[in-house]
Design a protein around this motif. Structure first.
Motif, PDB file in Angstrom:
ATOM      1  N   ASN A   2       1.336  -1.276  -0.098  1.00 40.56           N
ATOM      2  CA  ASN A   2      -0.194   0.095  -0.281  1.00 40.56           C
ATOM      3  C   ASN A   2       0.763   1.560  -0.270  1.00 40.56           C
ATOM      4  O   ASN A   2       1.479   1.683   0.832  1.00 40.56           O
ATOM      5  CB  ASN A   2      -0.866  -0.084   0.966  1.00 40.56           C
ATOM      6  CG  ASN A   2      -2.015   1.002   1.261  1.00 40.56           C
ATOM      7  OD1 ASN A   2      -2.441   1.770   0.398  1.00 40.56           O
ATOM      8  ND2 ASN A   2      -2.451   1.007   2.670  1.00 40.56           N
ATOM      9  N   ASN A   8       0.877   8.771   4.411  1.00 33.48           N
ATOM     10  CA  ASN A   8      -0.397   9.106   4.691  1.00 33.48           C
ATOM     11  C   ASN A   8       0.249   8.963   6.224  1.00 33.48           C
ATOM     12  O   ASN A   8      -0.727  10.292   7.222  1.00 33.48           O
ATOM     13  CB  ASN A   8      -1.153   8.543   4.829  1.00 33.48           C
ATOM     14  CG  ASN A   8      -2.495   8.233   3.469  1.00 33.48           C
ATOM     15  OD1 ASN A   8      -2.386   8.964   2.791  1.00 33.48           O
ATOM     16  ND2 ASN A   8      -3.064   6.796   2.910  1.00 33.48           N
ATOM     17  N   TRP A  72      -6.580  12.967  -2.053  1.00 33.04           N
ATOM     18  CA  TRP A  72      -5.402  11.971  -1.472  1.00 33.04           C
ATOM     19  C   TRP A  72      -6.738  11.396  -1.254  1.00 33.04           C
ATOM     20  O   TRP A  72      -6.470  10.104  -0.753  1.00 33.04           O
ATOM     21  CB  TRP A  72      -5.677  12.905   0.411  1.00 33.04           C
ATOM     22  CG  TRP A  72      -4.900  11.989   1.180  1.00 33.04           C
ATOM     23  CD1 TRP A  72      -3.886  11.671   1.167  1.00 33.04           C
ATOM     24  CD2 TRP A  72      -6.631  11.664   1.777  1.00 33.04           C
ATOM     25  NE1 TRP A  72      -3.761  10.856   2.933  1.00 33.04           N
ATOM     26  CE2 TRP A  72      -5.721  10.847   3.297  1.00 33.04           C
ATOM     27  CE3 TRP A  72      -7.653  11.927   2.816  1.00 33.04           C
ATOM     28  CZ2 TRP A  72      -6.202  10.175   4.319  1.00 33.04           C
ATOM     29  CZ3 TRP A  72      -8.029  11.458   4.048  1.00 33.04           C
ATOM     30  CH2 TRP A  72      -7.242  10.945   4.235  1.00 33.04           C
ATOM     31  N   GLN A  76      -6.798   6.830  -1.541  1.00 28.66           N
ATOM     32  CA  GLN A  76      -7.845   5.882  -1.162  1.00 28.66           C
ATOM     33  C   GLN A  76      -7.498   4.348  -0.867  1.00 28.66           C
ATOM     34  O   GLN A  76      -7.144   3.740  -0.353  1.00 28.66           O
ATOM     35  CB  GLN A  76      -7.915   6.375   0.555  1.00 28.66           C
ATOM     36  CG  GLN A  76      -7.405   7.281   0.801  1.00 28.66           C
ATOM     37  CD  GLN A  76      -6.582   8.056   1.445  1.00 28.66           C
ATOM     38  OE1 GLN A  76      -5.810   6.266   2.317  1.00 28.66           O
ATOM     39  NE2 GLN A  76      -5.204   8.316   0.726  1.00 28.66           N
TER      40      GLN A  76
END
Length: 186
Positions: A2, A8, A72, A76
């Protein structure tokens, strides 16, 4: 696996620290703990409206922040890499076969979904045809035996893929998630 996770965590951590510092500063100013802050002074000098450029700059800054937040949010969801085409064997005289990496990985996911205690599975391949890398995302029942599931995936599904692709080694990354049984019952 990820990629946005590190960014993040870093950005959220820095944002949290900035908010903690601002909150601590505001509390210290409120309780008159800062010698350079006069608690009776107005927040902004004068009562006249600020120049128009201040409003425009605030609107532009808010719009930019909103676009960054939207970008953003779009980044995700878990996304698989694009399927690439692998040319398998041959030249133009004998013909050639183009195999999509997603097509080669789909049977692996189907095999894994057939195992007991597996709710769903996703698989994809990356890299070159000579050195492919297998990425798996498996959702299992909460009571699943993780060691047995891992042994079965590596011993059965990955072995079959290695034989199909005619390669000796396939590095595997496995992300195992557990299904929420309470949601399924509702």
């Amino acid at each position: 696996m990820n990629r946005p996770a590190a960014v993040n965590r870093t950005l959220l951590g820095l944002g949290g620290l900035a908010l903690l510092a601002a909150g601590g500063y505001a509390i210290a100013a409120h309780y008159n703990r800062l010698s350079w802050v006069d608690p009776d002074a107005p927040l902004v000098p004068g009562t006249a409206a600020p120049p128009t450029w201040v409003f425009l700059a605030a609107i532009a800054g808010a719009a930019l922040l909103a676009l960054l937040c939207l970008r953003w949010l779009v980044a995700q969801p878990f996304r698989m890499p694009k399927s690439v085409g692998w040319q398998v064997g041959g030249d133009d005289r004998t013909g050639r076969t183009v195999l999509r990496s997603g097509t080669a990985a789909a049977p692996v996911a189907a095999d894994i979904e057939g195992y007991p205690d597996v709710r769903n599975a996703a698989a994809w391949l990356s890299g070159d045809p000579d050195t492919p890398q297998l990425h798996l995302l498996v959702t299992a029942a909460p009571a699943a035996d993780v060691a047995e599931l891992r042994r079965r995936i590596l011993g059965h599904a990955v072995t079959r893929l290695r034989a199909a692709l005619e390669v000796e080694i396939i590095p595997v990354t496995l992300e195992l998630r557990f299904a929420d049984e309470r949601r399924a019952l509702q």
